[in-house]
Design an enzyme around this catalytic site. Structure first.
Site, PDB file in Angstrom:
ATOM      1  N   HIS A  68      -5.896   2.623   1.903  1.00  0.00           N
ATOM      2  CA  HIS A  68      -5.505   3.913   2.359  1.00  0.00           C
ATOM      3  C   HIS A  68      -6.063   4.284   3.860  1.00  0.00           C
ATOM      4  CE1 HIS A  68      -3.352   3.607  -1.441  1.00  0.00           C
ATOM      5  NE2 HIS A  68      -4.160   4.449  -2.051  1.00  0.00           N
ATOM      6  N   ASP A 120       0.937  -1.333   0.240  1.00  0.00           N
ATOM      7  CA  ASP A 120      -0.147   0.249  -0.218  1.00  0.00           C
ATOM      8  C   ASP A 120       0.912   1.121   0.070  1.00  0.00           C
ATOM      9  OD1 ASP A 120      -1.480   2.049   0.625  1.00  0.00           O
ATOM     10  OD2 ASP A 120      -3.079   0.917   1.466  1.00  0.00           O
ATOM     11  N   HIS A 121       1.000   2.232  -1.139  1.00  0.00           N
ATOM     12  CA  HIS A 121       2.049   2.829  -1.237  1.00  0.00           C
ATOM     13  C   HIS A 121       1.708   4.098  -0.310  1.00  0.00           C
ATOM     14  CE1 HIS A 121      -0.940   4.211  -4.439  1.00  0.00           C
ATOM     15  NE2 HIS A 121      -0.645   5.436  -3.716  1.00  0.00           N
TER      16      HIS A 121
HETATM   17  P1  NDP Z   1      -1.333  -0.016 -16.740  1.00  0.00           P
HETATM   18  O1  NDP Z   1      -2.865   0.114 -17.307  1.00  0.00           O
HETATM   19  O2  NDP Z   1      -0.478   1.258 -17.400  1.00  0.00           O
HETATM   20  O3  NDP Z   1      -0.926  -1.544 -17.268  1.00  0.00           O
HETATM   21  C1  NDP Z   1       0.491  -1.964 -17.276  1.00  0.00           C
HETATM   22  C2  NDP Z   1       0.901  -2.753 -18.514  1.00  0.00           C
HETATM   23  O4  NDP Z   1       0.375  -3.880 -18.245  1.00  0.00           O
HETATM   24  C3  NDP Z   1       0.389  -2.011 -19.826  1.00  0.00           C
HETATM   25  O5  NDP Z   1       1.469  -1.358 -20.172  1.00  0.00           O
HETATM   26  C4  NDP Z   1       0.235  -3.299 -20.596  1.00  0.00           C
HETATM   27  O6  NDP Z   1       1.379  -3.814 -21.184  1.00  0.00           O
HETATM   28  C5  NDP Z   1      -0.142  -4.358 -19.664  1.00  0.00           C
HETATM   29  N1  NDP Z   1      -1.762  -4.441 -19.671  1.00  0.00           N
HETATM   30  C6  NDP Z   1      -2.598  -3.561 -19.852  1.00  0.00           C
HETATM   31  N2  NDP Z   1      -3.952  -3.954 -19.879  1.00  0.00           N
HETATM   32  C7  NDP Z   1      -3.675  -5.328 -19.772  1.00  0.00           C
HETATM   33  C8  NDP Z   1      -4.528  -6.544 -19.946  1.00  0.00           C
HETATM   34  N3  NDP Z   1      -5.925  -6.260 -19.888  1.00  0.00           N
HETATM   35  N4  NDP Z   1      -4.095  -7.658 -19.758  1.00  0.00           N
HETATM   36  C9  NDP Z   1      -2.773  -7.732 -19.553  1.00  0.00           C
HETATM   37  N5  NDP Z   1      -1.804  -6.651 -19.776  1.00  0.00           N
HETATM   38  C10 NDP Z   1      -2.147  -5.600 -19.765  1.00  0.00           C
HETATM   39  O7  NDP Z   1      -1.354  -0.131 -15.365  1.00  0.00           O
HETATM   40  P2  NDP Z   1      -0.445   0.566 -14.395  1.00  0.00           P
HETATM   41  O8  NDP Z   1       0.782   0.874 -14.720  1.00  0.00           O
HETATM   42  O9  NDP Z   1      -1.168   1.779 -14.020  1.00  0.00           O
HETATM   43  O10 NDP Z   1      -0.606  -0.021 -12.888  1.00  0.00           O
HETATM   44  C11 NDP Z   1      -0.188  -1.533 -12.736  1.00  0.00           C
HETATM   45  C12 NDP Z   1      -0.807  -1.831 -11.557  1.00  0.00           C
HETATM   46  O11 NDP Z   1      -0.498  -0.831 -10.303  1.00  0.00           O
HETATM   47  C13 NDP Z   1      -2.284  -2.313 -11.430  1.00  0.00           C
HETATM   48  O12 NDP Z   1      -2.603  -3.275 -10.372  1.00  0.00           O
HETATM   49  C14 NDP Z   1      -2.805  -1.115 -10.508  1.00  0.00           C
HETATM   50  O13 NDP Z   1      -4.094  -1.070 -10.159  1.00  0.00           O
HETATM   51  C15 NDP Z   1      -1.530  -0.640  -9.504  1.00  0.00           C
HETATM   52  N6  NDP Z   1      -1.368   0.729  -9.177  1.00  0.00           N
HETATM   53  C16 NDP Z   1      -1.047   1.529 -10.055  1.00  0.00           C
HETATM   54  C17 NDP Z   1      -0.889   3.035  -9.759  1.00  0.00           C
HETATM   55  C18 NDP Z   1      -0.089   3.928 -10.565  1.00  0.00           C
HETATM   56  O14 NDP Z   1       0.037   5.105 -10.221  1.00  0.00           O
HETATM   57  N7  NDP Z   1      -0.351   3.788 -11.981  1.00  0.00           N
HETATM   58  C19 NDP Z   1      -0.996   3.335  -8.391  1.00  0.00           C
HETATM   59  C20 NDP Z   1      -1.494   2.141  -7.510  1.00  0.00           C
HETATM   60  C21 NDP Z   1      -1.440   0.916  -7.890  1.00  0.00           C
HETATM   61  P3  NDP Z   1       1.591  -4.487 -22.465  1.00  0.00           P
HETATM   62  O15 NDP Z   1       0.397  -4.441 -23.358  1.00  0.00           O
HETATM   63  O16 NDP Z   1       2.975  -4.009 -22.944  1.00  0.00           O
HETATM   64  O17 NDP Z   1       1.784  -5.841 -21.934  1.00  0.00           O
END
Ligand code: NDP
Length: 287
Positions: A258, A195-196
């Site tokens: 949070h 949990d950030h």
């Molecule tokens: P993204 O939507 O940017 O997804 C990350 C990567 O996952 C994408 O670049 C894509 O890469 C791949 N992806 C996207 N959709 C799918 C799918 N349906 N199935 C498989 N792969 C997929 O997510 P975030 O980076 O924002 O978040 C990642 C995790 O961190 C999540 O669980 C989110 O809830 C959590 N999180 C994020 C925060 C943030 O600030 N962004 C804050 C807190 C939690 P590719 O297509 O190249 O495989």
């Protein structure tokens, strides 16, 4: 190959390891993980023997990933890019593309991890960071379970740890299912459910303010405190995350994670020690 600054703490305090980031093309990796790693490199706090392997479906080469990482650091890092440190850090970055559920992709990933282990001397220690949407967690964990990095008991060929950001499931049932799946592949102590908010300075200061403070602690109880209000004021709005909020809702996004952490820190009794388990046990008693 350029080298990173020497580790500030004694050798062994931070063990050599390879960090594998699933979802390395995504938002969390760009805005948070890569800038955070770069800042650790700037401070000499990464292990001297360290490497990152990014994994995602996006078809990049190592060089393209390094270029993406550079842009991410230039855009999001707290401190500006120092070319000398950057070169050493960039040399630790590797990338492999593949589908999260494909056996063939994990064969290539495991081969790559072996090469990286030899090249960077990371001793078979692996940190798997699931920076992917929750819908892809199962595929990745199941695939890791089939490979050489599954660890359900103490073994002598390096550790495997997994980090999962919120959300950890979307209700009790799905959270328990995810927990059970993780336990098939990783030891409980190797699961890091992050949990950030807990990394925020203000939040960390609550413990110091309460328990390191001879003025506050004696009056921090129901005889002197009438009520408690928690205000979470954000400086940004929903921005471009409309589809995320539509799916998760503000309650799931903030409340059960949070806010509950804040509530626990405010209301818990002093832990016996400041290790993670003791603090968690006191929080659980509050909840
Ligand atoms: P993204 O939507 O940017 O997804 C990350 C990567 O996952 C994408 O670049 C894509 O890469 C791949 N992806 C996207 N959709 C799918 C799918 N349906 N199935 C498989 N792969 C997929 O997510 P975030 O980076 O924002 O978040 C990642 C995790 O961190 C999540 O669980 C989110 O809830 C959590 N999180 C994020 C925060 C943030 O600030 N962004 C804050 C807190 C939690 P590719 O297509 O190249 O495989």
């Amino acid at each position: 190959m350029a080298t990173l600054p020497a580790l500030g703490s004694p050798e062994g305090a931070v063990q050599p390891c390879t960090m594998v980031i699933f979802g390395a093309s995504g938002d969390l990796t760009h805005r948070m993980l890569l800038p955070a790693l770069y800042n650790l490199a700037l401070d000499g706090r990464l292990p001297a023997r360290f490497a990152v392997v990014g994994f995602a479906r996006t078809n990049w080469t190592n060089d393209e990933f390094r270029e993406e990482a550079r842009k991410a650091v230039e855009k999001y890092s707290r401190r500006s890019l120092d070319p000398a440190v950057w070169d050493g850090f960039a040399a630790t970055l590797h990338y492999i593309s593949g589908d999260y559920a494909s056996d063939e992709a994990y064969d290539r990933l495991n081969e790559k991890l072996e090469v990286v282990k030899q090249a960077h001397g990371t001793e078979g220690n692996h940190l798997f960071y699931l920076a992917i949407p929750p819908g892809a967690f199962d595929d990745v964990v199941l695939q890791l379970g089939k490979g050489p990095h599954a660890r359900t008991r103490d073994e002598d060929h390096g550790w495997s740890r997994v980090i999962i950001e919120k959300p950890f499931g979307e209700d009790l049932k799905s959270a328990l299912e995810l927990n059970a799946l993780l336990h098939q592949v990783f030891r409980e102590d190797d699961n890091y459910r992050i949990d950030h908010y807990l990394g925020k300075e203000t939040v960390q200061n609550i413990l110091v303010f309460r328990f390191g403070n001879g003025i506050m602690e004696p009056v921090w109880n129901r005889r002197y405190v009438d009520h408690v209000q928690m205000t979470v004021s954000e400086s940004i709005g929903v921005e471009r995350r409309g589809s995320y909020y539509d799916h998760s809702g503000a309650l799931r996004d903030m409340m059960q994670n949070h806010m509950m952490q804040l509530l626990s820190l405010v209301a818990m009794e002093p832990p016996v020690t400041y290790d993670g388990r003791a603090v968690r046990n006191e929080k659980v008693k509050v909840l």
